[in-house]
Enzyme design. Structure first.
Site, mmCIF file in Angstrom:
data_model
loop_
_atom_site.group_PDB
_atom_site.id
_atom_site.type_symbol
_atom_site.label_atom_id
_atom_site.label_comp_id
_atom_site.label_asym_id
_atom_site.label_seq_id
_atom_site.Cartn_x
_atom_site.Cartn_y
_atom_site.Cartn_z
ATOM 1 N N ASN A 297 0.846 -1.188 0.000
ATOM 2 C CA ASN A 297 0.000 0.000 0.000
ATOM 3 C C ASN A 297 0.882 1.239 0.000
ATOM 4 O O ASN A 297 2.028 1.193 0.451
ATOM 5 C CB ASN A 297 -0.862 -0.007 1.286
ATOM 6 N N HIS B 90 0.625 5.096 1.552
ATOM 7 C CA HIS B 90 -0.198 5.896 2.455
ATOM 8 C C HIS B 90 0.411 7.295 2.576
ATOM 9 O O HIS B 90 1.621 7.432 2.776
ATOM 10 C CB HIS B 90 -0.273 5.237 3.836
ATOM 11 N N SER C 25 4.456 6.862 2.686
ATOM 12 C CA SER C 25 5.091 5.584 3.033
ATOM 13 C C SER C 25 4.559 4.472 2.140
ATOM 14 O O SER C 25 3.349 4.346 1.961
ATOM 15 C CB SER C 25 4.753 5.200 4.485
ATOM 16 N N ASP D 222 -3.476 0.865 7.970
ATOM 17 C CA ASP D 222 -2.297 1.671 7.631
ATOM 18 C C ASP D 222 -1.090 1.324 8.503
ATOM 19 O O ASP D 222 -0.343 2.200 8.948
ATOM 20 C CB ASP D 222 -2.617 3.169 7.704
HETATM 21 C C1 GAR Z 1 -2.578 8.790 -2.705
HETATM 22 O O1 GAR Z 1 -2.031 9.968 -2.171
HETATM 23 C C2 GAR Z 1 -2.479 7.666 -1.694
HETATM 24 O O2 GAR Z 1 -1.368 7.774 -0.849
HETATM 25 C C3 GAR Z 1 -3.747 7.852 -0.919
HETATM 26 O O3 GAR Z 1 -4.714 8.234 -1.848
HETATM 27 C C4 GAR Z 1 -4.075 8.914 -2.943
HETATM 28 C C5 GAR Z 1 -4.517 8.237 -4.207
HETATM 29 O O4 GAR Z 1 -4.138 8.948 -5.323
HETATM 30 N N1 GAR Z 1 -4.096 6.636 -0.245
HETATM 31 C C6 GAR Z 1 -4.689 6.585 0.936
HETATM 32 O O5 GAR Z 1 -5.040 7.571 1.553
HETATM 33 C C7 GAR Z 1 -4.916 5.178 1.491
HETATM 34 N N2 GAR Z 1 -4.951 5.195 2.916
HETATM 35 P P1 GAR Z 1 -4.263 8.322 -6.791
HETATM 36 O O6 GAR Z 1 -5.676 7.739 -6.922
HETATM 37 O O7 GAR Z 1 -4.072 9.482 -7.706
HETATM 38 O O8 GAR Z 1 -3.206 7.277 -6.940
#
Ligand code: GAR
Length: 227
Positions: free
Chosen positions: A115, A117, A144, A153
């Protein structure tokens, strides 16, 4: 024409819920020969996720499995497993996938579920990480890449990327800066896995056959610490 040989090719299934810019970074890294990998499928729990369009454009099979169509989290996860298992991916990549996964799903894919995060874990698990960094007047924030464990997470971190927080930064500014570094560290972590430099036995990450004592750190566009 000579056939390209990819000794470090890994197969991936990518789970998304939204824009899919991390998915795009992975697709771009593959297309630019920076990452020897194949995305076997993209699964989204939202039919409107923009990332689905990115996958279609890259000729990657897509599946929409709407969590609202399933009575329980377990039933939803089982529907994903039914799509994923026949593809036998080396890694399942959570890329902005905004659903909590069941214990069964996490156990089923242990050692190969990762993942990204948007915080320097263990800081700011869950949502609104950028606003929390601002509210706490952090001068450093980041992202991370980690293997997934049962707690939300959590799980051992492979790489963390730092970004500077300016006094003038809004949560939106931080989100953009964080995405920018995620697009570098996520393909890099997958590449290290593909090269068999990184592995995870369920408890400990190994880097080059030695326990990774602290996360690799990405700063100013490069890895600054290796063990
Ligand atoms: C990213 O910043 C990722 O780290 C976060 O959502 C965004 C997705 O962007 N993920 C989380 O918050 C999961 N806990 P994307 O759809 O443009 O890849």
């Amino acid at each position: 024409m000579a056939t390209k040989v990819f000794p470090n090719n890994v197969s991936l299934v990518v789970l998304i819920s939204g824009d899919g810019s991390n998915l795009q970074a992975i697709i771009d890294a593959i297309n630019n020969d920076q990452l020897e990998a194949e995305v076997k499928a993209v699964i989204s729990n939202r039919s409107t996720a923009h990332g689905l369009k990115r996958a279609v454009k890259a000729n990657i099979p897509t599946h929409v499995i709407d969590h609202k169509d399933y009575p329980t989290r377990e039933a939803f996860d089982q529907a994903m497993i039914q799509i994923i298992d026949p593809l036998q991916p080396d890694l399942i990549i959570l890329a902005g996938f905004m659903r909590i996964l069941s214990e069964h799903f996490i156990n089923h894919y242990q050692h190969r579920l990762i993942n990204v995060h948007p915080s320097l874990l263990p800081k700011y698990k869950g949502l609104n990480t950028h606003q929390q960094a601002i509210d706490n007047k952090d001068s450093i924030h980041g992202s991370s890449v980690h293997f997934v464990s049962h707690e939300l997470d959590s799980g051992p971190v492979v790489i963390q990327a730092e970004i500077a927080v300016l006094k003038t930064d809004s949560a939106k500014d931080l989100a953009a800066k964080v995405l920018n570094v995620e697009h570098k560290i996520y393909p890099l972590a997958i590449k290290m896995f593909a090269q068999k430099r990184i592995s995870f036995d369920g408890k400990q990450i190994q880097l080059d056959n030695k326990p990774l004592k602290k996360p690799l750190r990405w700063k100013n566009d490069k890895l600054t610490e290796i063990n």
